[in-house]
Design a protein around this motif. Structure first.
Motif, PDB file in Angstrom:
ATOM      1  N   GLY A 130       0.826  -1.194   0.000  1.00 41.04           N
ATOM      2  CA  GLY A 130       0.000   0.000   0.000  1.00 41.04           C
ATOM      3  C   GLY A 130       0.863   1.247   0.000  1.00 41.04           C
ATOM      4  N   PRO A 131       0.270   2.430  -0.204  1.00 38.97           N
ATOM      5  CA  PRO A 131       1.057   3.666  -0.308  1.00 38.97           C
ATOM      6  C   PRO A 131       1.813   4.032   0.959  1.00 38.97           C
ATOM      7  CG  PRO A 131      -1.309   4.131  -0.228  1.00 38.97           C
ATOM      8  CD  PRO A 131      -1.166   2.656  -0.413  1.00 38.97           C
ATOM      9  N   ASP A 132       1.403   3.496   2.100  1.00 41.68           N
ATOM     10  CA  ASP A 132       2.159   3.771   3.323  1.00 41.68           C
ATOM     11  C   ASP A 132       3.416   2.913   3.401  1.00 41.68           C
ATOM     12  OD1 ASP A 132       0.564   1.459   3.548  1.00 41.68           O
ATOM     13  OD2 ASP A 132       0.620   1.550   5.750  1.00 41.68           O
ATOM     14  N   ARG A 133       3.477   1.846   2.608  1.00 39.23           N
ATOM     15  CA  ARG A 133       4.597   0.903   2.663  1.00 39.23           C
ATOM     16  C   ARG A 133       5.494   0.974   1.434  1.00 39.23           C
ATOM     17  NH1 ARG A 133       3.852  -3.250   6.310  1.00 39.23           N
ATOM     18  NH2 ARG A 133       4.815  -4.808   4.952  1.00 39.23           N
ATOM     19  N   LYS A 134       5.186   1.859   0.502  1.00 41.93           N
ATOM     20  CA  LYS A 134       6.048   2.042  -0.671  1.00 41.93           C
ATOM     21  C   LYS A 134       6.107   3.521  -1.016  1.00 41.93           C
ATOM     22  CE  LYS A 134       2.363   1.068  -4.083  1.00 41.93           C
ATOM     23  NZ  LYS A 134       2.014   0.294  -5.295  1.00 41.93           N
ATOM     24  N   LYS A 135       7.315   3.969  -1.367  1.00 42.43           N
ATOM     25  CA  LYS A 135       7.553   5.366  -1.705  1.00 42.43           C
ATOM     26  C   LYS A 135       8.477   5.423  -2.921  1.00 42.43           C
ATOM     27  CE  LYS A 135       5.451   6.329   2.196  1.00 42.43           C
ATOM     28  NZ  LYS A 135       4.090   6.901   2.241  1.00 42.43           N
ATOM     29  N   LEU A 136       8.321   6.510  -3.675  1.00 38.95           N
ATOM     30  CA  LEU A 136       9.185   6.730  -4.837  1.00 38.95           C
ATOM     31  C   LEU A 136       9.525   8.205  -4.929  1.00 38.95           C
ATOM     32  CD1 LEU A 136      10.529   5.959  -7.582  1.00 38.95           C
ATOM     33  CD2 LEU A 136       8.289   6.409  -8.649  1.00 38.95           C
ATOM     34  N   ILE A 137      10.821   8.480  -5.053  1.00 39.20           N
ATOM     35  CA  ILE A 137      11.290   9.813  -5.415  1.00 39.20           C
ATOM     36  C   ILE A 137      12.008   9.694  -6.759  1.00 39.20           C
ATOM     37  CG2 ILE A 137      12.859  11.707  -4.865  1.00 39.20           C
ATOM     38  CD1 ILE A 137      12.408  11.205  -1.943  1.00 39.20           C
ATOM     39  N   MET A 138      11.601  10.508  -7.729  1.00 41.76           N
ATOM     40  CA  MET A 138      12.289  10.586  -9.019  1.00 41.76           C
ATOM     41  C   MET A 138      12.893  11.974  -9.155  1.00 41.76           C
ATOM     42  SD  MET A 138      12.301   7.754 -10.821  1.00 41.76           S
ATOM     43  CE  MET A 138      12.711   8.361 -12.461  1.00 41.76           C
ATOM     44  N   GLY A 139      14.224  12.058  -9.114  1.00 38.01           N
ATOM     45  CA  GLY A 139      14.924  13.312  -9.323  1.00 38.01           C
ATOM     46  C   GLY A 139      15.379  13.421 -10.769  1.00 38.01           C
ATOM     47  N   ASP A 140      15.775  14.613 -11.161  1.00 39.58           N
ATOM     48  CA  ASP A 140      16.280  14.808 -12.530  1.00 39.58           C
ATOM     49  C   ASP A 140      17.790  14.620 -12.514  1.00 39.58           C
ATOM     50  OD1 ASP A 140      16.184  15.262 -15.216  1.00 39.58           O
ATOM     51  OD2 ASP A 140      16.025  17.443 -15.066  1.00 39.58           O
TER      52      ASP A 140
END
Length: 704
Positions: A388-398
Motif C-alpha cells: 500500500g502507499p504507506d509501505r512504498k515510496k518513490l522519489i524521481m529526481g532529474d
C-alpha cells in the motif's frame, strides 16, 4: 566456526589500531584513489520537503546520538574482514559497524541491522565512509565542493554532479555512521566473487540471491542483532535488494534501493535489443577491482589462499561472453553465448526474472530521469502491487547515475537520502511513529520544472493518451536531415524520409551519451541540455507552438512504418521540449534493433484503441524477424517514462535517428548480418494514410 570471528580477526577495543586506523586508511585511500576514478500537489498530508516532520527526521539523523555517542563524532566500532560462510562453503567477507558508548566500548544491546551487499568492495565503501566521517576531512571536503557552485553559468552541470554529496547518497554508498550511532549495526559485505569474498561472480543469478538471504539470516542471528534487518545500497546493491525482497525473508523489515532496477535487460543490458557501452565497461571495472585483495584485510594478516585461487581461475568474469558477441553474423554466434541468453538460462534470468509484485517488504525507492535504470525506476511504485502507499515510496529526481539525490535537502526539495533512510528504518525496524509512512507516496522532479507530490506514477487521473502524427510539412524550426511536422490529425500524405546510420555519429553529443556515461558527458551543456547538434544527424518532427501549459507524464510509444535496404535496422527516438529560442531539450528516448521488434504482449500495455503505451520486447533469437529489403515494416519503439510541463510558446518535437552510439547500438552479429559492406545502408520512414506513423503520448490536454 563458520561466520564467527576469533580474536585475531577482531580489531582491538580502544587499542593502538583504532587510533591508527583513520590515518593508515587515509594514506591507503590517497594512494589507491587513482584507481577509481510550486506545482500542483496530490491530497497529501506532507509537502515535498516533508515540512515540520522532515525537520525532525533531519535532527534525528544529524544531532549527536544520546545513547551511543562514542568518544567523538563518528566514533563507531568497526570489525574488518569478517568471514561469513555460505551453505556451499564459499566464504564472503564483511565489515561490521557497531555503535559505542561514551567509554569507547561496543554496545552489547541487540540492535536492528542494516545490510549492504556490494560488488564495489567493502574497502571502497570504507574509503567513502572515512571521507565523510572524519570531522575535519568531511567538513573540508564538503566546503570545497560547495565552493564549486556554477549555477546560472554554462557550467552549471558541474554543480549538478558535485551536489551528490550534499544530497546524502554518499552515506548510502559507504556506511552511514550517523545511523550507526542512532542505534543500528551496519554490515557491508562483498558480493560473491568480488572484493575479498571467495568464489566467482554470479552477477545477480540465483546463487547470489541465495547468498543474500543467507547473509540476512546470519545477521539476524548474531548476538548484536535484535533480528530485524533493513537493506541499503546504490545501483547493483539496489538491484539485489529487489531480488531478495521478492523472497520476503522473515527477518527483512525494510529496503531502501537507490537507482536499482527490476528490469535490467530493458534498462541497460539490451535496451530495445541494442547494446550499450556501459555494460562491458562496468563489467571490466568490477573485474579489475575484484582482483585486488582488501588492503585492510592484508594489513590485518587475513591472507586468503582460496580467494587467490578463485581469482586466478576467473580473472575476467563474463569476458568470454563479451568476446562471443563480436561474431560477424547471427549464425556464427558461439553456442555458449546462445545458451546464456536463451529463455530460462541462469544468466538471462538474472536480467529478466523479476517479480516486484511479490514484494511484501516496505520499500523506499529513489530513481533519476537521466539514470540508466530510469525506465524501471519510474515504474517501481506501480509495479509494487503487494504494498500500500504507506509501505512504498518513490522519489524521481532529474539526476544521472553518478549523482543520485543531487539537490535533495535544498529549499523546496525532498529531504536528503540519508535523512529519509534513517526515518524509514526507524519506522519499520524500531516501530517509531515518525510520519514517514505519510510522506509522498510519489515525489517527482519535473524535468523542466519543480517538484510535486502525487498519488501514483504512471497512470494519473488527469492524463490521457493521444496520438500525434508525423507529417512532411516543414516547420522551419530545426536544422536536421529533414524538418517535418507533428500534427494532431492523420494526413493523406504519401511520401518518405531517409536517414543514414552514418549521420548518427552526432549522437556522441547528446543527452543519451550523457546518460550512458552515467553523467560524465553532462558536463557539456551544449550536448546534454540542447539536442540541436544531435539533430543534425536525424529526422525532426515538430508541433505547432502550445497555447496552454501542458503536462506530459508517463511512458510513450513511437509507431513507424519503415523500409530497409538490408536485413537489419537500428532506430532511436527522442521526445523533446523545444523552447522559443530554439533550444531543444530531450525529455525521454528509446531505441530498437528492428529485427528484434517482436512484442511481449503479456508484459506490454495497450490503451483502449489498441495502441501500445508501455512496450516490452521478447528479445530472443528465436523470435528474431530479419527484415526483407524493400518491404514496408511496422515497428514500435518504446520511449522511457517522463514527467514535464510544456510552457505556452514551447513546441513538442520527436526526433528519429538510425543509430544511437554509445547509448544503444547494434551488436556485431546483427550489424553485420547482411554483410559488412551493408552495415551502413540507409533506412526509410514511409508516410501512408492507411498505416500512419505516430507517437502515443501521455498528456493532460490535446496538443495543437
Amino acid at each position: 566456526m563458520p561466520g564467527s570471528m576469533n580474536d585475531s580477526m577482531r580489531r582491538p577495543r580502544g587499542g593502538r589500531w583504532r587510533r591508527f586506523a583513520p590515518v593508515a586508511v587515509l594514506g591507503v585511500t590517497l594512494s589507491t584513489a587513482t584507481l577509481f576514478v510550486v506545482p500542483a500537489q496530490a491530497d497529501s498530508t506532507l509537502p515535498v520537503d516533508g515540512g515540520a516532520l522532515a525537520q525532525q527526521w533531519k535532527a534525528e539523523h544529524d544531532s549527536p546520538a544520546p545513547e551511543y555517542p562514542g568518544r567523538f563524532p563518528g566514533d563507531v566500532d568497526v570489525q574488518f574482514d569478517v568471514p561469513i560462510t555460505m551453505s556451499d562453503g564459499t566464504v564472503l567477507k564483511a565489515n561490521i559497524y557497531r555503535p559505542m558508548d561514551a567509554t569507547g566500548h561496543p554496545v552489547t544491546t541487540p540492535l536492528p541491522t542494516i545490510v549492504n551487499i556490494t560488488p564495489y568492495t567493502k574497502f571502497v565503501s570504507f574509503i567513502a565512509d572515512v571521507a565523510q566521517s572524519i570531522p575535519w576531512l568531511s567538513d573540508a571536503l564538503l566546503e570545497l565542493i560547495n565552493r564549486f557552485d556554477f549555477a546560472g553559468t554554462p557550467f552549471d552541470s558541474i554543480t549538478d554532479l558535485t551536489k551528490v554529496l550534499g544530497g546524502g547518497a554518499g552515506r548510502a554508498f559507504g556506511a552511514d555512521r550517523k545511523i550507526v550511532q542512532q542505534g543500528y549495526t551496519y554490515v557491508i559485505a562483498d558480493t560473491r566473487g568480488t572484493g575479498y569474498s571467495q568464489g566467482d561472480w554470479k552477477f545477480l543469478q540465483d546463487r547470489e540471491t541465495q547468498d543474500s538471504t543467507e547473509l540476512i539470516d546470519w545477521a539476524a542471528r548474531q548476538s548484536w542483532s535484535d533480528g530485524k534487518i533493513g537493506m541499503t545500497g546504490i545501483s547493483y546493491s539496489g538491484i539485489n535488494q529487489y531480488k531478495v525482497a521478492e523472497l520476503n525473508p522473515p527477518a527483512l523489515e525494510a529496503i531502501f534501493p537507490i537507482e536499482g532496477s527490476t528490469d535490467p535487460i530493458n534498462d541497460v543490458a539490451l535496451p530495445g535489443g541494442t547494446l550499450g557501452a556501459f555494460g562491458p565497461v562496468y563489467i571490466a571495472l568490477v573485474d579489475l577491482i575484484s582482483n585486488f585483495p582488501d588492503p585492510i584485510g592484508v594489513l590485518l594478516g587475513h591472507l586468503d589462499l582460496k580467494w587467490l585461487v578463485d581469482r586466478v581461475n576467473t580473472p575476467l568474469e563474463f569476458f568470454d561472453l563479451i568476446l562471443a558477441a563480436l561474431s560477424l553474423n547471427v549464425d556464427s554466434i558461439p553456442q555458449p553465448l546462445k545458451d546464456a541468453i536463451a529463455p530460462g538460462a541462469s544468466m538471462r534470468n538474472a536480467l529478466t526474472d523479476y517479480h516486484p509484485d511479490r514484494i511484501q517488504v516496505p520499500t523506499f525507492a529513489y530513481g533519476g530521469w537521466q539514470d540508466i535504470f530510469s525506465s524501471s525506476n519510474a515504474r517501481s511504485f506501480q509495479n509494487l502491487t503487494g504494498l500500500g502507499p504507506d509501505r512504498k515510496k518513490l522519489i524521481m529526481g532529474d539526476t544521472y547515475h553518478a549523482n543520485p539525490g543531487a539537490h535533495l535537502g535544498d529549499p523546496g526539495a525532498p529531504p536528503r537520502l540519508d535523512v529519509l533512510q534513517l526515518a524509514w528504518y526507524d519506522h519499520w525496524l524500531k516501530g517509531i511513529d515518525n510520519g514517514i509512512d505519510t510522506y509522498g507516496p510519489v515525489v517527482l522532479k519535473s524535468q523542466n520544472g519543480g517538484w510535486r507530490v502525487i498519488d501514483g506514477y504512471p497512470g494519473q487521473p488527469d492524463i490521457d493518451y493521444r496520438r500525434m502524427y508525423l507529417s512532411g510539412a516543414h516547420t522551419g524550426t530545426a536544422t536536421s536531415v529533414y524538418d517535418g511536422s507533428l500534427v494532431p490529425d492523420p494526413t493523406s500524405e504519401t511520401t518518405g524520409f531517409t536517414v543514414s546510420p552514418a549521420t548518427g555519429i552526432t549522437g556522441l553529443c547528446s543527452r543519451d551519451s550523457a546518460v550512458e556515461t552515467i553523467g560524465a558527458l553532462s558536463l557539456f551543456n551544449f550536448c546534454a541540455r540542447d539536442d540541436r547538434i544531435h539533430e543534425l544527424g536525424g529526422l525532426t518532427f515538430t508541433s505547432a507552438p502550445l497555447t496552454e501549459e501542458t503536462r506530459l507524464s508517463g511512458t510513450a510509444n513511437v509507431h513507424l512504418l519503415t523500409s530497409y535496404e538490408n536485413v537489419e535496422g537500428d532506430w532511436a527516438v527522442t521526445v523533446n521540449d523545444v523552447f522559443p529560442d530554439g533550444q531543444s531539450m530531450v525529455l525521454a528516448s528509446g531505441q530498437l534493433a528492428a529485427s528484434l521488434r517482436a512484442i511481449d504482449e503479456d508484459q506490454s500495455t495497450r490503451d483502449g484503441d489498441g495502441d501500445l503505451i508501455h512496450t516490452v520486447y521478447k528479445l530472443t533469437l528465436d523470435t528474431r524477424q530479419p527484415l526483407v529489403p524493400g518491404q514496408p515494416t511496422a515497428v514500435d519503439i518504446a520511449v522511457n517514462p517522463m514527467d514535464a510541463v510544456l510552457a505556452p510558446g514551447h513546441r513538442l518535437r520527436v526526433n528519429v535517428y538510425a543509430s544511437n552510439f554509445p547509448r544503444g547500438f547494434l551488436a556485431p552479429p546483427l550489424l553485420f548480418d547482411g554483410g559488412i559492406l551493408n552495415a551502413l545502408d540507409p533506412q526509410h520512414i514511409l508516410l501512408d494514410g492507411n498505416d500512419p506513423s505516430f507517437i502515443k503520448l501521455p498528456l493532460n490536454r490535446p496538443l495543437p
